[in-house]
Design a protein around this motif. Structure first.
Motif, PDB file in Angstrom:
ATOM      1  N   ASP A 115       3.943  12.448   9.245  1.00  0.00           N
ATOM      2  CA  ASP A 115       3.387  11.290   8.559  1.00  0.00           C
ATOM      3  C   ASP A 115       2.248  10.388   8.874  1.00  0.00           C
ATOM      4  OD1 ASP A 115       5.890  11.606   6.887  1.00  0.00           O
ATOM      5  OD2 ASP A 115       7.063  10.805   8.246  1.00  0.00           O
ATOM      6  N   ARG A 116       2.040  10.658  10.214  1.00  0.00           N
ATOM      7  CA  ARG A 116       0.969   9.815  10.753  1.00  0.00           C
ATOM      8  C   ARG A 116      -0.287   9.551   9.756  1.00  0.00           C
ATOM      9  NH1 ARG A 116      -3.517   8.767  13.129  1.00  0.00           N
ATOM     10  NH2 ARG A 116      -3.907   7.457  14.821  1.00  0.00           N
ATOM     11  N   PRO A 117      -0.914  10.613   9.339  1.00  0.00           N
ATOM     12  CA  PRO A 117      -2.051  10.255   8.489  1.00  0.00           C
ATOM     13  C   PRO A 117      -1.898   9.337   7.487  1.00  0.00           C
ATOM     14  CG  PRO A 117      -1.845  12.613   9.183  1.00  0.00           C
ATOM     15  CD  PRO A 117      -0.733  11.918   9.464  1.00  0.00           C
ATOM     16  N   ALA A 145       0.704  -1.342   0.189  1.00  0.00           N
ATOM     17  CA  ALA A 145       0.148  -0.096  -0.153  1.00  0.00           C
ATOM     18  C   ALA A 145       0.957   1.012   0.120  1.00  0.00           C
ATOM     19  CB  ALA A 145      -1.001   0.031   1.271  1.00  0.00           C
ATOM     20  N   ARG A 146       0.645   2.162  -0.876  1.00  0.00           N
ATOM     21  CA  ARG A 146       1.395   3.334  -0.936  1.00  0.00           C
ATOM     22  C   ARG A 146       0.592   4.474  -0.911  1.00  0.00           C
ATOM     23  NH1 ARG A 146       5.371   2.298  -6.180  1.00  0.00           N
ATOM     24  NH2 ARG A 146       5.967   0.196  -5.581  1.00  0.00           N
ATOM     25  N   VAL A 147       0.853   5.347   0.102  1.00  0.00           N
ATOM     26  CA  VAL A 147       0.097   6.689   0.163  1.00  0.00           C
ATOM     27  C   VAL A 147       1.213   7.616   0.304  1.00  0.00           C
ATOM     28  CG1 VAL A 147      -1.539   7.782   1.727  1.00  0.00           C
ATOM     29  CG2 VAL A 147      -1.814   5.574   1.392  1.00  0.00           C
ATOM     30  N   GLY A 148       1.288   8.522  -0.560  1.00  0.00           N
ATOM     31  CA  GLY A 148       2.131   9.687  -0.417  1.00  0.00           C
ATOM     32  C   GLY A 148       3.681   9.093  -0.511  1.00  0.00           C
ATOM     33  N   GLN A 149       4.554   9.344   0.402  1.00  0.00           N
ATOM     34  CA  GLN A 149       5.716   8.785   0.577  1.00  0.00           C
ATOM     35  C   GLN A 149       5.875   7.609   1.677  1.00  0.00           C
ATOM     36  OE1 GLN A 149       8.214  12.206   1.341  1.00  0.00           O
ATOM     37  NE2 GLN A 149       8.941  12.189  -0.737  1.00  0.00           N
ATOM     38  N   ARG A 180       9.594   6.876   1.795  1.00  0.00           N
ATOM     39  CA  ARG A 180      10.681   7.137   1.070  1.00  0.00           C
ATOM     40  C   ARG A 180      10.968   8.634   0.918  1.00  0.00           C
ATOM     41  NH1 ARG A 180      13.597   3.977  -2.119  1.00  0.00           N
ATOM     42  NH2 ARG A 180      12.894   5.284  -3.923  1.00  0.00           N
ATOM     43  N   TYR A 181      12.277   8.893   0.894  1.00  0.00           N
ATOM     44  CA  TYR A 181      12.746  10.563   0.988  1.00  0.00           C
ATOM     45  C   TYR A 181      13.669  10.660   0.155  1.00  0.00           C
ATOM     46  CZ  TYR A 181      16.611   8.900   3.981  1.00  0.00           C
ATOM     47  OH  TYR A 181      17.783   8.360   4.463  1.00  0.00           O
ATOM     48  N   SER A 182      13.879  11.873  -0.469  1.00  0.00           N
ATOM     49  CA  SER A 182      15.111  11.988  -1.406  1.00  0.00           C
ATOM     50  C   SER A 182      16.134  12.789  -0.751  1.00  0.00           C
ATOM     51  CB  SER A 182      14.550  12.908  -2.381  1.00  0.00           C
ATOM     52  OG  SER A 182      14.113  14.174  -1.929  1.00  0.00           O
ATOM     53  N   THR A 228      19.897  13.583  -7.201  1.00  0.00           N
ATOM     54  CA  THR A 228      19.128  12.915  -6.201  1.00  0.00           C
ATOM     55  C   THR A 228      19.156  11.782  -6.097  1.00  0.00           C
ATOM     56  OG1 THR A 228      17.509  14.932  -6.912  1.00  0.00           O
ATOM     57  CG2 THR A 228      16.416  13.242  -5.723  1.00  0.00           C
ATOM     58  N   GLU A 229      18.886  11.341  -4.725  1.00  0.00           N
ATOM     59  CA  GLU A 229      19.095   9.753  -4.405  1.00  0.00           C
ATOM     60  C   GLU A 229      17.894   9.687  -3.412  1.00  0.00           C
ATOM     61  OE1 GLU A 229      21.974   7.600  -1.458  1.00  0.00           O
ATOM     62  OE2 GLU A 229      23.186   8.690  -3.046  1.00  0.00           O
TER      63      GLU A 229
END
Length: 118
Positions: free
Chosen positions: A65-67, A16-20, A44-46, A53-54
Motif C-alpha cells: 500500500d505504500r506508494p 485525498a483518495r488514491v486507490g483504496q 478501505r477493504y471489502s 460484500t461489506e
C-alpha cells in the motif's frame, strides 16, 4: 415528537483518495481561536461473508500500500500547507508590545513550528 434523523458526524475538510488508500484532513480549532490541521490515513477493504460484500476501514497498511498511501498523504499535506497562513503572517499577528510600548516580534519560529501547526 420523535425524529429519525441521525446526529451529524463531523467531516474532514479534505480527503485525498488514491486507490483504496485515503488521507483525511481534519480542522481543529484551539481555545485561543487558532486553527490547526491533522491528517489521518486509512484504507478501505471489502469483506465477503454469506454472499454479501461489506466495506470496512482500517488504519493498518501492507507494504504494497505504500506508494498509494504516500501519494494520498502528499496530497493531504499539500492541501493543509496551502491552507495554513505563511509563517511571516503568523509572526506579524503575534507581534507584542515591548517594555517601551513599541511593537516587537514574538519569538522567532522555525520551519519545524510551521510544520507542527499543520
Amino acid at each position: 415528537m420523535e425524529t429519525n434523523e441521525k446526529p451529524r458526524r463531523a467531516k474532514p475538510v479534505y480527503e485525498a483518495r488514491v486507490g483504496q488508500c485515503r488521507a483525511a484532513v481534519w480542522e481543529n480549532k484551539t481555545k485561543d481561536g487558532k486553527t490547526h490541521y491533522s491528517v489521518q490515513p486509512s484504507r478501505r477493504y471489502s469483506r465477503h461473508r454469506d454472499g454479501k460484500t461489506e466495506w470496512r476501514t482500517s488504519n493498518s497498511f501492507s507494504v504494497l500500500d505504500r506508494p498509494l498511501l504516500q501519494q494520498a498523504l502528499d496530497e493531504a499535506f499539500e492541501f493543509a500547507a496551502a491552507t495554513v497562513k505563511p509563517l511571516s503572517e503568523q509572526l506579524a499577528e503575534e507581534r507584542v508590545a515591548g517594555p517601551d510600548g513599541d511593537e516587537q516580534p514574538a519569538e522567532e519560529a522555525d520551519e519545524a513550528d510551521r510544520v507542527a501547526s499543520i
